[in-house]
Enzyme design. Sequence first.
Site, mmCIF file in Angstrom:
data_model
loop_
_atom_site.group_PDB
_atom_site.id
_atom_site.type_symbol
_atom_site.label_atom_id
_atom_site.label_comp_id
_atom_site.label_asym_id
_atom_site.label_seq_id
_atom_site.Cartn_x
_atom_site.Cartn_y
_atom_site.Cartn_z
ATOM 1 N N HIS A 66 0.967 -1.103 0.004
ATOM 2 C CA HIS A 66 0.022 -0.018 -0.051
ATOM 3 C C HIS A 66 0.870 1.322 -0.064
ATOM 4 O O HIS A 66 1.943 1.118 -0.115
ATOM 5 C CB HIS A 66 -1.042 0.036 1.044
ATOM 6 C CG HIS A 66 -0.187 -0.318 2.487
ATOM 7 N ND1 HIS A 66 0.507 0.483 3.259
ATOM 8 C CD2 HIS A 66 -0.302 -1.291 3.497
ATOM 9 C CE1 HIS A 66 1.001 0.136 4.158
ATOM 10 N NE2 HIS A 66 0.638 -1.122 4.265
ATOM 11 N N HIS B 24 4.047 1.283 2.411
ATOM 12 C CA HIS B 24 5.337 0.580 1.835
ATOM 13 C C HIS B 24 5.799 1.497 0.822
ATOM 14 O O HIS B 24 7.258 1.582 0.696
ATOM 15 C CB HIS B 24 4.732 -0.829 1.341
ATOM 16 C CG HIS B 24 4.394 -1.826 2.065
ATOM 17 N ND1 HIS B 24 3.020 -2.096 2.191
ATOM 18 C CD2 HIS B 24 4.717 -2.379 2.988
ATOM 19 C CE1 HIS B 24 2.772 -3.086 3.101
ATOM 20 N NE2 HIS B 24 3.864 -3.183 3.821
ATOM 21 N N GLN C 32 7.336 -15.339 12.051
ATOM 22 C CA GLN C 32 6.912 -14.063 13.020
ATOM 23 C C GLN C 32 5.628 -14.345 13.382
ATOM 24 O O GLN C 32 5.003 -13.528 14.073
ATOM 25 C CB GLN C 32 7.469 -12.898 12.360
ATOM 26 C CG GLN C 32 6.545 -12.510 11.323
ATOM 27 C CD GLN C 32 7.150 -11.476 10.530
ATOM 28 O OE1 GLN C 32 8.305 -11.201 10.192
ATOM 29 N NE2 GLN C 32 6.478 -10.019 10.739
ATOM 30 N N GLN D 274 8.898 -2.854 16.773
ATOM 31 C CA GLN D 274 9.899 -3.723 15.503
ATOM 32 C C GLN D 274 10.974 -2.795 15.318
ATOM 33 O O GLN D 274 12.055 -3.459 15.261
ATOM 34 C CB GLN D 274 8.891 -3.880 14.402
ATOM 35 C CG GLN D 274 9.694 -4.458 13.364
ATOM 36 C CD GLN D 274 8.940 -4.993 12.150
ATOM 37 O OE1 GLN D 274 8.170 -6.302 12.207
ATOM 38 N NE2 GLN D 274 8.834 -4.260 11.004
ATOM 39 N N SER E 157 -2.391 -0.189 6.408
ATOM 40 C CA SER E 157 -1.812 -1.726 6.987
ATOM 41 C C SER E 157 -2.143 -2.701 5.993
ATOM 42 O O SER E 157 -3.353 -2.583 5.416
ATOM 43 C CB SER E 157 -2.356 -1.956 8.154
ATOM 44 O OG SER E 157 -2.084 -3.276 8.659
HETATM 45 P P1 AMP Z 1 4.811 -5.085 6.526
HETATM 46 O O1 AMP Z 1 4.929 -5.562 5.204
HETATM 47 O O2 AMP Z 1 3.665 -4.865 7.251
HETATM 48 O O3 AMP Z 1 6.024 -6.307 7.368
HETATM 49 O O4 AMP Z 1 5.615 -3.903 6.397
HETATM 50 C C1 AMP Z 1 6.911 -3.572 5.834
HETATM 51 C C2 AMP Z 1 7.677 -2.152 6.278
HETATM 52 O O5 AMP Z 1 6.579 -1.347 5.825
HETATM 53 C C3 AMP Z 1 7.536 -2.124 7.664
HETATM 54 O O6 AMP Z 1 9.046 -1.559 7.980
HETATM 55 C C4 AMP Z 1 6.485 -1.298 8.225
HETATM 56 O O7 AMP Z 1 6.618 -0.556 9.452
HETATM 57 C C5 AMP Z 1 6.345 -0.445 6.871
HETATM 58 N N1 AMP Z 1 4.888 -0.006 7.093
HETATM 59 C C6 AMP Z 1 3.816 -0.473 7.057
HETATM 60 N N2 AMP Z 1 2.677 -0.026 7.067
HETATM 61 C C7 AMP Z 1 3.301 1.358 6.951
HETATM 62 C C8 AMP Z 1 2.640 2.782 7.018
HETATM 63 N N3 AMP Z 1 1.414 2.859 6.997
HETATM 64 N N4 AMP Z 1 3.384 3.782 7.096
HETATM 65 C C9 AMP Z 1 4.817 3.633 6.920
HETATM 66 N N5 AMP Z 1 5.302 2.444 7.173
HETATM 67 C C10 AMP Z 1 4.577 1.433 6.994
#
Ligand code: AMP
Length: 279
Positions: free
Chosen positions: A33, A36, A60, A152, A184
């Site tokens: 999204h 990312h 995880q 994290q 998210s």
């Molecule tokens: P994930 O795919 O949920 O493991 O997220 C991958 C990376 O994207 C991680 O470093 C998350 O913290 C970051 N991330 C996910 N959602 C957001 C958001 N809304 N704003 C900024 N970074 C994000």
Amino acid sequence: MVLVKTVEELKKNLKALRKKGSLGFVPTMGALHSGHISLVNQAVRENRVVVVSIFVNPNQFNDANDLKHYPRNLDADLKLLEPTGCDIVFAPEAREIYPEPDTRKFNFGPLETAMEGKHRPGHFNGVAQVVSRLFEIVEPGKAYFGLKDFQQLAIINKLVKMLALPVEIVPCDIIREKNGLAMSSRNELLSVEERNNAAFIFETLTKAKNLAGTKNVNELENWVKENINKNPFLNVEYFEIVDFENLQPVKSWGDKGKKIGCIAVFCGKVRLIDNIVLN
Ligand code: AMP
């Protein structure tokens, strides 16, 4: 942009690309999204070469059902990544990351005993396994992580120190929907009605920031939980006000240092996290 699925292919592609200069890395679990993509855009601005990984890391997930229902859509992810100018998308199968079961046990001390660590046993150990493995494979100069997953980020900073890894961790701002809900991958699992109501989480956190001086820390924690729980779609798992650096509970506003309120809320069956800096 090339898509590679094996470590061998990745290394082959990187051999030539590394000569161009600095290598930025954005690890993700896909279902991408704008949150990312903001990380990827920053990595592209700051590096000559950028690798994005897409890997839903089974290690995880402390809940098998959560892993099973985690959204996956590689085609849509590639469409979003193409215009960013990233060079390589690494989307491996689990056997590429873990040719042997990863039995390493990390000890992050007090950083992992509260909040997410307490409610998702083993989660951060799995995060540390995958991130250290990905760093070993990609060998980035900089790696980009979102502040949305605040605990994290603290764990990864600690991991880098513990293993003396030659990588700079770059924290990136939280990207939100128009209604304030933190973006998210899990938001895809919400109904339209749930998504609208989930905006009440950030609305309450914003109010809490304004109330910070007027209630003591414990009162404010309780107020946030009670206020969110008034919404029939939402059920708070925890809300804790902690020190920005060491994540230890804040006792009073007079405690020194930056303070952050971190929250996990169930919206129906979907678990959402968010946070807000309070001073
Ligand atoms: P994930 O795919 O949920 O493991 O997220 C991958 C990376 O994207 C991680 O470093 C998350 O913290 C970051 N991330 C996910 N959602 C957001 C958001 N809304 N704003 C900024 N970074 C994000």
